[in-house]
Design a protein around this motif. Sequence first.
Motif, PDB file in Angstrom:
ATOM      1  N   GLN A  93      27.273   1.733  24.524  1.00  0.00           N
ATOM      2  CA  GLN A  93      27.087   2.955  25.291  1.00  0.00           C
ATOM      3  C   GLN A  93      27.808   2.869  26.636  1.00  0.00           C
ATOM      4  O   GLN A  93      27.858   1.811  27.266  1.00  0.00           O
ATOM      5  N   LEU A  94      28.341   4.019  27.060  1.00  0.00           N
ATOM      6  CA  LEU A  94      28.981   4.148  28.356  1.00  0.00           C
ATOM      7  C   LEU A  94      28.152   5.128  29.173  1.00  0.00           C
ATOM      8  O   LEU A  94      27.929   6.268  28.739  1.00  0.00           O
ATOM      9  N   PHE A  95      27.661   4.688  30.335  1.00  0.00           N
ATOM     10  CA  PHE A  95      26.869   5.538  31.204  1.00  0.00           C
ATOM     11  C   PHE A  95      27.722   5.983  32.388  1.00  0.00           C
ATOM     12  O   PHE A  95      28.390   5.157  33.019  1.00  0.00           O
ATOM     13  N   LEU A  96      27.680   7.289  32.665  1.00  0.00           N
ATOM     14  CA  LEU A  96      28.404   7.869  33.786  1.00  0.00           C
ATOM     15  C   LEU A  96      27.415   8.673  34.629  1.00  0.00           C
ATOM     16  O   LEU A  96      26.698   9.531  34.098  1.00  0.00           O
ATOM     17  N   ARG A  97      27.383   8.382  35.931  1.00  0.00           N
ATOM     18  CA  ARG A  97      26.481   9.115  36.830  1.00  0.00           C
ATOM     19  C   ARG A  97      27.280  10.171  37.568  1.00  0.00           C
ATOM     20  O   ARG A  97      28.133   9.871  38.387  1.00  0.00           O
ATOM     21  N   GLY A  98      26.994  11.426  37.229  1.00  0.00           N
ATOM     22  CA  GLY A  98      27.615  12.552  37.907  1.00  0.00           C
ATOM     23  C   GLY A  98      26.798  12.929  39.134  1.00  0.00           C
ATOM     24  O   GLY A  98      25.817  12.266  39.479  1.00  0.00           O
ATOM     25  N   LYS A  99      27.202  14.000  39.768  1.00  0.00           N
ATOM     26  CA  LYS A  99      26.512  14.442  40.980  1.00  0.00           C
ATOM     27  C   LYS A  99      25.055  14.807  40.704  1.00  0.00           C
ATOM     28  O   LYS A  99      24.175  14.518  41.504  1.00  0.00           O
ATOM     29  N   SER A 100      24.789  15.436  39.554  1.00  0.00           N
ATOM     30  CA  SER A 100      23.435  15.902  39.244  1.00  0.00           C
ATOM     31  C   SER A 100      22.851  15.343  37.958  1.00  0.00           C
ATOM     32  O   SER A 100      21.671  15.530  37.697  1.00  0.00           O
ATOM     33  N   HIS A 101      23.671  14.689  37.122  1.00  0.00           N
ATOM     34  CA  HIS A 101      23.199  14.242  35.821  1.00  0.00           C
ATOM     35  C   HIS A 101      23.693  12.826  35.515  1.00  0.00           C
ATOM     36  O   HIS A 101      24.721  12.397  36.026  1.00  0.00           O
ATOM     37  N   LEU A 102      22.947  12.161  34.634  1.00  0.00           N
ATOM     38  CA  LEU A 102      23.361  10.876  34.085  1.00  0.00           C
ATOM     39  C   LEU A 102      23.795  11.122  32.643  1.00  0.00           C
ATOM     40  O   LEU A 102      23.046  11.698  31.845  1.00  0.00           O
ATOM     41  N   TYR A 103      25.016  10.732  32.309  1.00  0.00           N
ATOM     42  CA  TYR A 103      25.563  10.943  30.972  1.00  0.00           C
ATOM     43  C   TYR A 103      25.593   9.624  30.222  1.00  0.00           C
ATOM     44  O   TYR A 103      25.914   8.583  30.801  1.00  0.00           O
ATOM     45  N   CYS A 104      25.284   9.676  28.927  1.00  0.00           N
ATOM     46  CA  CYS A 104      25.386   8.505  28.060  1.00  0.00           C
ATOM     47  C   CYS A 104      26.317   8.888  26.904  1.00  0.00           C
ATOM     48  O   CYS A 104      26.053   9.844  26.170  1.00  0.00           O
TER      49      CYS A 104
END
Length: 109
Positions: A93-104
């Motif tokens: 899994q790759l996790f990306l933290r955006g300004k308002s959300h956490l994406y997986c």
Amino acid sequence: SPLLYGGLLYFNQSNNAIMSCVDARSGELVIERTRMPDISRIYASPVGAADRVYFVGRDGTTLVLKRGTTFKVLATNKLDAPIDASPALVGDQLFLRGKSHLYCISEGD
């Protein structure tokens, strides 16, 4: 921060999307100052896994490169969120933290 992966040191110039790669043992420049397509500004550090190197732009674009001594783009992906944090890799899994959300991001079964 640069990425040391498989004996290669990947880094970008300041916060610009200009990438270089150096052989960590010899110091030889193997990829010289190459502008990364579809990315203009970077705050996040690159990460690597499964023979891929991930660079994430501030506009939410992730550029996936093949690990190696040539510049080869495997994929370009875009999220609709600004991203300044470095990606995190956990298993597949790759996790990306955006300004308002956490994406997986992961492959589904």
